[in-house]
Write a protein that holds these residues in place. Structure first.
Motif, PDB file in Angstrom:
ATOM      1  N   ALA A  97     -17.804  19.514 -26.681  1.00  0.00           N
ATOM      2  CA  ALA A  97     -16.871  19.986 -27.607  1.00  0.00           C
ATOM      3  C   ALA A  97     -15.394  20.928 -26.829  1.00  0.00           C
ATOM      4  CB  ALA A  97     -17.391  20.795 -28.598  1.00  0.00           C
ATOM      5  N   PHE A 110     -14.057  19.233 -33.440  1.00  0.00           N
ATOM      6  CA  PHE A 110     -14.434  20.460 -33.531  1.00  0.00           C
ATOM      7  C   PHE A 110     -15.199  21.032 -34.676  1.00  0.00           C
ATOM      8  CE2 PHE A 110     -13.698  25.216 -34.472  1.00  0.00           C
ATOM      9  CZ  PHE A 110     -13.913  25.688 -33.349  1.00  0.00           C
ATOM     10  N   TYR A 143      -8.555  16.067 -32.528  1.00  0.00           N
ATOM     11  CA  TYR A 143      -9.544  17.338 -32.238  1.00  0.00           C
ATOM     12  C   TYR A 143     -10.104  18.024 -32.886  1.00  0.00           C
ATOM     13  CZ  TYR A 143     -11.821  20.931 -29.414  1.00  0.00           C
ATOM     14  OH  TYR A 143     -12.627  21.821 -28.845  1.00  0.00           O
TER      15      TYR A 143
END
Length: 474
Positions: A313, A453, A449
């Motif tokens: 991550a 996340f 993203y």
């Protein structure tokens, strides 16, 4: 733990460092040739890899049982020489330019001009002697309580091989000279370590004395399943480079290989956690303490899951820039290929301790079936995606193969540990991996993203809870 970590780190450093060095020293096409040479050399050497592992396990278990290991050592030596003869014969077959060209994807003219046969023989010799030393001779130190020395000198041998390869390609810009240097260093280091093992063992060790032919054949027969499984595993690990060349082209190989190196970066850190666990797990298995083995697996799943999810991550936004810098802009970064490889690595990591358990306890049939399934599934899907030259399909193939093996491996484990609810335990510890994999899949689709996340936050919260529970039991 310390030297196991060094061994993993050295292997990781080797892969990371050699990519830009080869690309700048010899170019993309010659680097593909090096990868193919190394894959063939490793596969020929791997014909005896599982056998050597079985032999070291045999000596280990015999010593712990209080048996005189002299007979086992002689029988093992005889079987090793039989495998050596077979490997030399196969290497001789590959000296035919036509056969070499067929498996490598390079023309006979290219092979002849670049001394491909000689390079292959040098690399084969290097991989053969280093494998014998690391996987058999050094592991003789384990039953006398010196596993840290085994790991230490395995790491030393790996580092010397890496340093010589790095230095030779930088200084010579020539693959022939580099393979010659690798062979010379591997032979020298292996001879030194063999004498060291002989000197340190509390019982007499000979690497030359053999017993009857019948005894050697008996060891071959008993190691057959484990050896076949290791050979199939090497096909999956190194042989896939040849499969990619066969179903795609030689130009696709560096992209696949380098992206796979990136996906394995975070995986290798967790592998370092496994190595020191198995002398104790072997003992627990011999004593029938299966509940304790499952407890060790739970701790590994919790800790390694935390490491993997966090590193992936946090690292994902930086990887495209790092990849382009690392490959000197010689190769094109493919985010979808990497995403699918990461999904596969998550499940591969979860199943790794199960694979290692099979290896260290000589559960050969279970391991063989798992590895055959992995190879068959991945080769099938690489063939499918290769028809369209769809590069991310290489990652999809890897993910599907690892998912299948994760499911089947856990089922196998439940049949071995009868009376223990393995499936219930796995569901609890695998759930964060599944959630994070789903977020990875959505990230691949939308390249957003925040999705990744958010999945990481949820998964990390869950896996942290599992790890906290395990630590409170200590």
């Amino acid at each position: 733990m310390q030297w196991g970590g060094y061994a993993i780190f050295t292997s990781f450093l080797r892969q990371i460092s050699l990519v830009p060095v080869f690309l700048t020293s010899v170019g993309n096409n010659a680097y593909s040739f090096w990868l193919v040479l190394n894959a063939i050399a490793v596969l020929i050497a791997a014909i005896s890899l599982g056998h050597l592992h079985y032999c070291s396990n045999l000596i280990n278990l015999s010593f712990h049982s209080g048996h005189d290991v002299k007979h086992e050592l002689k029988a093992v030596n005889g079987s090793n020489y039989m495998y050596l003869g077979l490997q030399l014969l196969i290497a001789a077959v590959f000296c035919s330019p036509g056969i070499f060209s067929f498996f490598s994807g390079f023309s006979e003219q290219y092979i002849h001009y670049n001394n491909g046969i000689v390079c292959l023989l040098f690399l084969f010799g290097a991989r053969l002697v280093s494998q014998y030393c690391s996987m058999y001779a050094l592991r003789l130190l384990e039953p006398v309580g010196q596993i840290q020395k085994t790991l230490k000198y395995q790491a030393v041998a790996e580092f010397v091989d890496f340093a010589l390869t790095f230095g030779a390609i930088v200084l010579t810009h020539n693959i022939l000279y580099t393979t010659a240097a690798v062979f010379a260093s591997s032979l020298t280091v292996s001879i030194i370590l063999l004498f060291y093992v002989k000197h340190k063992m509390p019982f007499e060790v000979s690497f030359l004395k053999t017993s009857s032919l019948q005894s050697g054949v008996g060891v071959l027969r008993k190691s057959a399943f484990l050896n076949s499984s290791f050979a199939v595993e090497k096909i999956y690990d190194s042989g896939m480079n040849l499969v990619v060349v066969a179903f795609f082209n030689t130009a696709a190989l560096p992209v696949f290989y380098t992206t796979r190196v990136v996906s394995n970066v975070f995986y290798r850190f967790s592998i370092a956690l496994i190595l020191p666990l198995f002398p104790q797990i072997q003992k627990q298995y011999a004593l029938g303490e299966k509940e304790k083995i499952v407890n060790v697996m739970r701790k590994f799943w919790a800790l390694s899951g935390l490491i993997m999810i966090a590193f992936i991550a946090l690292g994902m936004p930086l990887i495209p820039w790092v990849y382009n810098w690392w490959t000197k802009h010689e190769l094109k970064f493919d985010p979808k290929l990497l995403g699918f490889l990461f999904m596969g690595v998550l499940f591969q990591n979860f199943a790794t301790i199960v694979y290692e358990f099979y290896k260290k306890t000589n559960l050969s049939w279970q391991m063989l079936r798992l590895n055959v399934l992995r190879v068959a599934v991945m080769v099938f899907f690489i063939n499918v995606f290769g028809q369209y030259l769809y590069m991310p399909g290489l990652g999809v193939s890897f993910f599907i193969a690892e998912l299948f093996c994760f499911i089947y491996g856990i089922y196998q484990l439940s049949t071995i540990f009868v009376g223990i609810n393995v499936l219930k335990t796995v569901k609890v510890y695998a759930l964060p991996i599944v959630i994070f994999s789903v977020s990875l899949g959505l990230y691949i689709a939308f390249l957003e993203y925040l999705i990744l996340f958010a999945g990481a936050v949820v998964s990390l919260a869950m896996v942290y809870g599992r790890l906290k529970n395990e630590l409170t039991k200590l």
